[in-house]
Motif scaffolding. Structure first.
Motif, PDB file in Angstrom:
ATOM      1  N   GLU A   1       0.753  -0.935  -0.250  1.00 22.49           N
ATOM      2  CA  GLU A   1       0.053  -0.263  -0.212  1.00 22.49           C
ATOM      3  C   GLU A   1       0.535   1.214   0.237  1.00 22.49           C
ATOM      4  OE1 GLU A   1      -2.952   0.109   3.475  1.00 22.49           O
ATOM      5  OE2 GLU A   1      -3.537  -1.704   2.886  1.00 22.49           O
ATOM      6  N   THR A   2       1.997   0.743   0.680  1.00 25.83           N
ATOM      7  CA  THR A   2       2.503   1.969   0.714  1.00 25.83           C
ATOM      8  C   THR A   2       3.817   2.498  -0.696  1.00 25.83           C
ATOM      9  OG1 THR A   2       4.744   1.402   2.225  1.00 25.83           O
ATOM     10  CG2 THR A   2       2.684   2.339   3.060  1.00 25.83           C
ATOM     11  N   LEU A   3       3.623   1.651  -1.478  1.00 20.17           N
ATOM     12  CA  LEU A   3       4.705   1.548  -2.456  1.00 20.17           C
ATOM     13  C   LEU A   3       4.137   2.024  -3.512  1.00 20.17           C
ATOM     14  CD1 LEU A   3       7.102  -0.995  -2.009  1.00 20.17           C
ATOM     15  CD2 LEU A   3       7.312   1.050  -1.244  1.00 20.17           C
ATOM     16  N   LEU A   4       2.934   2.754  -3.431  1.00 15.39           N
ATOM     17  CA  LEU A   4       2.301   4.203  -4.982  1.00 15.39           C
ATOM     18  C   LEU A   4       3.424   4.478  -5.794  1.00 15.39           C
ATOM     19  CD1 LEU A   4      -0.247   6.508  -2.548  1.00 15.39           C
ATOM     20  CD2 LEU A   4      -0.454   3.454  -3.764  1.00 15.39           C
ATOM     21  N   PRO A   5       3.068   3.871  -6.915  1.00  8.38           N
ATOM     22  CA  PRO A   5       3.797   4.666  -8.493  1.00  8.38           C
ATOM     23  C   PRO A   5       3.474   6.089  -8.448  1.00  8.38           C
ATOM     24  CG  PRO A   5       1.349   3.433  -9.493  1.00  8.38           C
ATOM     25  CD  PRO A   5       1.535   3.318  -7.068  1.00  8.38           C
ATOM     26  N   ASP A   6       4.495   6.482  -9.333  1.00  2.12           N
ATOM     27  CA  ASP A   6       3.977   7.973  -9.468  1.00  2.12           C
ATOM     28  C   ASP A   6       3.584   8.219 -10.223  1.00  2.12           C
ATOM     29  OD1 ASP A   6       6.976   8.756  -7.636  1.00  2.12           O
ATOM     30  OD2 ASP A   6       8.467   7.773  -9.804  1.00  2.12           O
ATOM     31  N   ARG A   7       3.119   9.875 -10.088  1.00  3.33           N
ATOM     32  CA  ARG A   7       2.596  10.206 -11.057  1.00  3.33           C
ATOM     33  C   ARG A   7       2.601  10.024 -12.166  1.00  3.33           C
ATOM     34  NH1 ARG A   7      -1.288  15.013  -8.126  1.00  3.33           N
ATOM     35  NH2 ARG A   7      -1.774  15.150  -9.922  1.00  3.33           N
ATOM     36  N   PRO A   8       2.054   9.811 -13.176  1.00  4.38           N
ATOM     37  CA  PRO A   8       2.847  10.694 -14.451  1.00  4.38           C
ATOM     38  C   PRO A   8       3.141  11.874 -15.276  1.00  4.38           C
ATOM     39  CG  PRO A   8      -0.030  10.037 -14.963  1.00  4.38           C
ATOM     40  CD  PRO A   8       1.000   9.855 -13.348  1.00  4.38           C
ATOM     41  N   ILE A   9       4.603  11.820 -15.632  1.00  2.00           N
ATOM     42  CA  ILE A   9       5.152  13.362 -16.537  1.00  2.00           C
ATOM     43  C   ILE A   9       5.062  13.351 -17.997  1.00  2.00           C
ATOM     44  CG2 ILE A   9       7.038  14.912 -16.364  1.00  2.00           C
ATOM     45  CD1 ILE A   9       6.182  14.695 -13.201  1.00  2.00           C
ATOM     46  N   SER A  10       4.046  14.267 -17.818  1.00  2.20           N
ATOM     47  CA  SER A  10       3.552  14.138 -19.216  1.00  2.20           C
ATOM     48  C   SER A  10       5.992  14.605 -20.309  1.00  2.20           C
ATOM     49  CB  SER A  10       3.287  15.606 -19.881  1.00  2.20           C
ATOM     50  OG  SER A  10       3.341  16.070 -20.794  1.00  2.20           O
TER      51      SER A  10
END
Length: 160
Positions: A16-25
């Motif tokens: 639960e704590t290893l969230l993927p990074d938000r995509p960068i354009s």
């Protein structure tokens, strides 16, 4: 210690704590002055939210609660770092980044949008991203010009 040697509850918490990074354009990060201020505010808010989690005593709950603010901090730090501030346009001869453009559709609707950066865009609030299909067609055009978008003709009626 590896999660493999801890309780099952801890391995679930780790996932639960290893969230993927938000995509960068992949597009340049063009921003208006207001857009840059908004990014800086969101970065401060994410950092504050992360700091607030340090008071949580239970380590698993602290990790769970910190995951989203930590991911948001990474995202907004990258966006602030890569921001390219574009000054407000000095001319209203043609549509450019930062322009507010009004156009009429051939179905009679009249719409007005300000062309802004990706993070600042909010079509419901009257702003669209400079990389949106409509903005791409409008940039460089003048009042009276007609562009085709989605099978409809758009005529530019005002630029401010």
């Amino acid at each position: 210690m590896s999660v493999a040697f801890t309780k099952e509850e801890s391995s679930e918490t780790a996932a639960e704590t290893l969230l993927p990074d938000r995509p960068i354009s992949p597009h340049p990060n063009l921003v208006s002055e207001a857009g840059l201020k908004a990014l800086e505010l969101q970065l401060r808010q994410a950092r504050d939210a992360y700091e607030a989690t340090t008071a949580i005593e239970d380590v698993n709950e602290r990790r769970r609660q910190a995951a989203t603010p930590l991911r948001d901090t990474r995202y907004f730090a990258a966006r602030v770092h890569s921001a390219q501030l574009i000054p407000h346009p000095t001319s209203t001869d043609t549509v450019s980044f930062g322009s507010t453009v009004t156009f009429s559709r051939d179905d009679g609707r009249v719409q007005t949008y300000r062309i802004v950066g990706e993070d600042e865009a909010d079509p419901k609030a009257g702003s669209i991203s400079f990389v949106s299909p409509v903005a791409k067609m409008l940039i460089g055009k003048a009042v009276g010009d007609i562009v085709e978008a989605g099978g409809q003709e758009l005529e530019i009626t005002a630029i401010s």
